[in-house]
Scaffold this active site. Sequence first.
Site, mmCIF file in Angstrom:
data_model
loop_
_atom_site.group_PDB
_atom_site.id
_atom_site.type_symbol
_atom_site.label_atom_id
_atom_site.label_comp_id
_atom_site.label_asym_id
_atom_site.label_seq_id
_atom_site.Cartn_x
_atom_site.Cartn_y
_atom_site.Cartn_z
ATOM 1 N N ALA A 155 0.862 -1.194 0.000
ATOM 2 C CA ALA A 155 0.000 0.000 0.000
ATOM 3 C C ALA A 155 0.897 1.242 0.000
ATOM 4 O O ALA A 155 0.727 2.164 0.800
ATOM 5 C CB ALA A 155 -0.959 0.002 1.187
ATOM 6 N N HIS A 199 6.718 6.109 1.442
ATOM 7 C CA HIS A 199 7.568 4.964 1.083
ATOM 8 C C HIS A 199 8.510 5.343 -0.060
ATOM 9 O O HIS A 199 9.666 4.933 -0.089
ATOM 10 C CB HIS A 199 6.715 3.773 0.639
ATOM 11 C CG HIS A 199 5.846 3.204 1.717
ATOM 12 N ND1 HIS A 199 4.475 3.324 1.714
ATOM 13 C CD2 HIS A 199 6.148 2.506 2.834
ATOM 14 C CE1 HIS A 199 3.968 2.716 2.769
ATOM 15 N NE2 HIS A 199 4.965 2.215 3.477
ATOM 16 N N GLU A 259 10.524 8.023 10.240
ATOM 17 C CA GLU A 259 10.360 8.550 11.601
ATOM 18 C C GLU A 259 8.895 8.572 12.017
ATOM 19 O O GLU A 259 8.589 8.725 13.192
ATOM 20 C CB GLU A 259 10.934 9.974 11.684
ATOM 21 C CG GLU A 259 12.443 9.994 11.649
ATOM 22 C CD GLU A 259 13.015 11.378 11.859
ATOM 23 O OE1 GLU A 259 12.240 12.353 11.946
ATOM 24 O OE2 GLU A 259 14.253 11.481 11.914
ATOM 25 N N GLN A 261 9.030 2.242 16.411
ATOM 26 C CA GLN A 261 9.559 1.137 15.596
ATOM 27 C C GLN A 261 11.007 1.421 15.196
ATOM 28 O O GLN A 261 11.893 0.562 15.349
ATOM 29 C CB GLN A 261 8.679 0.970 14.361
ATOM 30 C CG GLN A 261 9.245 0.048 13.297
ATOM 31 C CD GLN A 261 8.235 -0.240 12.196
ATOM 32 O OE1 GLN A 261 7.353 -1.059 12.385
ATOM 33 N NE2 GLN A 261 8.346 0.400 11.045
ATOM 34 N N SER A 294 -0.415 4.333 5.313
ATOM 35 C CA SER A 294 -1.253 3.452 4.493
ATOM 36 C C SER A 294 -2.668 3.392 5.053
ATOM 37 O O SER A 294 -3.623 3.112 4.331
ATOM 38 C CB SER A 294 -0.659 2.045 4.456
ATOM 39 O OG SER A 294 0.645 2.106 3.941
HETATM 40 O O1 PAF Z 1 6.423 -0.284 9.158
HETATM 41 C C1 PAF Z 1 5.982 -1.301 8.570
HETATM 42 O O2 PAF Z 1 5.405 -1.226 7.487
HETATM 43 C C2 PAF Z 1 6.154 -2.661 9.216
HETATM 44 O O3 PAF Z 1 6.049 -2.596 10.596
HETATM 45 C C3 PAF Z 1 7.466 -3.381 8.797
HETATM 46 C C4 PAF Z 1 8.678 -2.622 9.283
HETATM 47 C C5 PAF Z 1 7.512 -3.515 7.285
HETATM 48 C C6 PAF Z 1 7.517 -4.777 9.405
HETATM 49 O O4 PAF Z 1 6.461 -5.562 8.991
#
Ligand code: PAF
Length: 281
Positions: free
Chosen positions: A30, A35, A147, A152, A185
Amino acid sequence: MTELVHTRAELAKARAGLAGTVGVVMTMGALHPGHETLIRAARERADHVLVTIFVNPLQFGPNEDFDRYPRTLDTDLEVCRRAGADLVFAPAVADMYPDGQPTVRVNPGELGEELEGQSRPGFFHGVLTVVLKLLQLTRPDFTFFGEKDYQQLTLVRRMARDLDVPVEVVGVPTVREPDGLALSSRNRYLSADERQVALGLSAALRAGAAAAERGADAGDVLAAAHRALGATPGARLDYLVLTDPDLEPGPVAGPARLLIAAWVGGTRLIDNLAIRLAPRS
Ligand code: PAF
């Protein structure tokens, strides 16, 4: 030319053909301009760019949106091509987890239980486990994380350090719509009215940052952010916190991070901003 591979064997073969440095951008598909920015950042830094597209069941809770998460491989491939990716790895669940759900998983530690981890138990176990697996399978020199998902990014960095994973984790600034909404997304779940409500999250962060610039202390920064969020009612706040840049509790001065999570209708959104608190006398 962007090559698409689905299986581990295909990936191993294609990866072996990439001479020089490799940058990996991990995604769940998505793909949006956020991205694309990650892929372009990888393009600038590495000789080759590999994108992974995998909706990871391990990081979704039982009542979350795994089944309805958008799967848009054809348009994702267009984005990858446009941004200059060399290789896309889009495995099936059975390719990533051939023995079913893994019994051994990465433990994110205490930070993994806080903020996102508090609302989404097991989330970071699932994220770090798949990230480590994808790092093992793709063996990159660099990996790029937005960020926007700041916790994460912080945990991936910590995992690489704590477990001696030989990769440089690069953070890339959040991409926003002109009106401030952070790209995600999940924004595609929002109705037009909900999208207006969702603007309250970035407005709250901006109000907090503006207060910090005027010299406000942590309490007043948070108060300003709460007031701004209250001005666009409709969001159900999960958390609004001020931490240090490593997500350790409350700084009194210097660099800090303001983070927010809220429900807008049935969609949970997150956002964050770097701020600087004035020195206290
Ligand atoms: O940020 C994301 O899209 C997900 O958490 C990742 C890092 C691809 C892991 O599935």
